[in-house]
Design an enzyme around this catalytic site. Structure first.
Site, PDB file in Angstrom:
ATOM      1  N   ASP A  64      -4.007  13.932  79.688  1.00 23.45           N
ATOM      2  CA  ASP A  64      -4.178  13.794  78.234  1.00 23.45           C
ATOM      3  C   ASP A  64      -2.957  14.258  77.445  1.00 23.45           C
ATOM      4  O   ASP A  64      -2.788  13.876  76.292  1.00 23.45           O
ATOM      5  CB  ASP A  64      -5.441  14.528  77.740  1.00 23.45           C
ATOM      6  CG  ASP A  64      -5.505  15.996  78.135  1.00 23.45           C
ATOM      7  OD1 ASP A  64      -5.192  16.309  79.293  1.00 23.45           O
ATOM      8  OD2 ASP A  64      -5.890  16.820  77.284  1.00 23.45           O
ATOM      9  N   HIS A  65      -2.094  15.045  78.084  1.00 24.10           N
ATOM     10  CA  HIS A  65      -0.886  15.533  77.395  1.00 24.10           C
ATOM     11  C   HIS A  65       0.322  14.622  77.617  1.00 24.10           C
ATOM     12  O   HIS A  65       1.355  14.816  76.985  1.00 24.10           O
ATOM     13  CB  HIS A  65      -0.559  16.957  77.848  1.00 24.10           C
ATOM     14  CG  HIS A  65      -1.579  17.959  77.371  1.00 24.10           C
ATOM     15  ND1 HIS A  65      -1.308  18.918  76.422  1.00 24.10           N
ATOM     16  CD2 HIS A  65      -2.892  18.118  77.688  1.00 24.10           C
ATOM     17  CE1 HIS A  65      -2.404  19.631  76.174  1.00 24.10           C
ATOM     18  NE2 HIS A  65      -3.372  19.171  76.941  1.00 24.10           N
ATOM     19  N   ASP A 173      -2.265  24.184  77.114  1.00 28.75           N
ATOM     20  CA  ASP A 173      -3.570  24.591  77.637  1.00 28.75           C
ATOM     21  C   ASP A 173      -3.384  25.849  78.475  1.00 28.75           C
ATOM     22  O   ASP A 173      -2.607  25.852  79.432  1.00 28.75           O
ATOM     23  CB  ASP A 173      -4.152  23.497  78.541  1.00 28.75           C
ATOM     24  CG  ASP A 173      -4.569  22.256  77.783  1.00 28.75           C
ATOM     25  OD1 ASP A 173      -4.523  22.279  76.538  1.00 28.75           O
ATOM     26  OD2 ASP A 173      -4.959  21.267  78.432  1.00 28.75           O
TER      27      ASP A 173
END
Ligand SMILES: [Zn+2]
Length: 275
Positions: A64-65, A173
């Site tokens: 997702d990054h 994260d």
């Protein structure tokens, strides 16, 4: 220096929130931190884009990054009129990621080289794999990396950007850890990914509760900000996406542990960190 949240979302597709990505606009240029879903659409909204990024920094290689890294590689290549190498800084594994991205794009690279007579070079990336210490120092802008803890995702890094007397930290994260604490000490702004532990536990879906052990909750992020004397905490990568009308709950959960300013990110939220 300006901080612009390009994407405040998470892996879950959301019509209102692009994937994780933050733009830090400095005198040296636009620095992009992570490149989740829709990053270039959001960058276009603030007159930035792939050909203009001074550098791209990756906190870690979770999909997702990095979803739109391939879009950045392609758009920088086809929208530059001379070779314009893309500077990428990220944890160990970033070089392989760029090689794999280029391999994925190989058919497209061939099509465009064959079609455009004036395009005579391939996409070029200059990758620097980083761990600890100063990774970028140019034109009065300094970027420092430190290891974070997103185990079992390894390695992961956070970044501190300094220009003049101002400083911004991009946590990525992570659970609370000493590497992040060192980056955060006295920072003006901390952009921190968070999840809502209370809501996720209430849903009770194992695939979702799994994320709790390697992300910071809202109180976790607030305690990190408080412990390190941060001025403004920006909550982003919001899981689950706040239901309309519940925004204050997020702010209250942070305010219970942190006396500074708390901001709940939305796409294109901009903070002026000059002065
Ligand atoms: Zn992650």
């Amino acid at each position: 220096m300006d901080v612009i949240i390009l994407g405040s979302g998470s892996p879950l597709p959301d019509p209102a929130r692009a994937g994780p990505s933050t733009l830090v606009r400095t005198a040296t240029g636009d620095m992009l931190f992570d490149c989740g879903r829709g990053v270039l659409m959001r960058a276009a909204a603030v007159a930035s884009g792939a050909a203009m990024f001074r550098a791209v920094f990756l906190t870690h290689l979770h999909s997702d990054h990095i979803t739109d890294l391939n879009d950045i590689v392609t758009m920088r290549w086809v929208m530059s009129f001379e070779p314009n190498p893309l500077a990428v800084f990220g944890p160990v594994g970033t070089s392989s990621l760029l090689e794999a991205t280029e391999a994925m794009l190989e058919p497209d690279i061939g099509y465009r080289l064959a079609h455009h007579a004036d395009l005579t070079w391939r996409p070029v990336a200059r990758v620097t794999e980083v761990g600890t210490g100063v990774v970028f120092d140019e034109g009065g802008v300094r970027v420092t990396a430190a290891p974070t803890d997103h185990s079992p995702v390894r390695p992961t890094v956070g970044f501190r950007i300094e220009e003049g007397r101002r400083s911004v930290v991009i946590a990525g994260d992570t659970v609370p850890c000493t590497g992040l604490d060192e980056l955060c000490r006295g920072a003006d702004v901390l952009v921190h990914t968070v999840v809502r532990r209370d809501l996720i536990e209430r849903v009770g879906l194992p695939r979702l509760t799994d994320v709790l052990d390697y992300h910071s909750s809202v109180p976790d992020a607030a305690r990190t900000a408080s412990r390190n004397g941060v001025r403004t905490l920006v909550l982003t990568h919001l899981v689950p996406a706040p239901a309309p009308g519940t925004e204050q709950e997020w702010l209250d959960q942070a305010a219970a542990h942190f006396d500074g300013e708390v901001v709940l990110a939305a796409d294109l939220l901009a903070l002026d960190v000059t002065g």
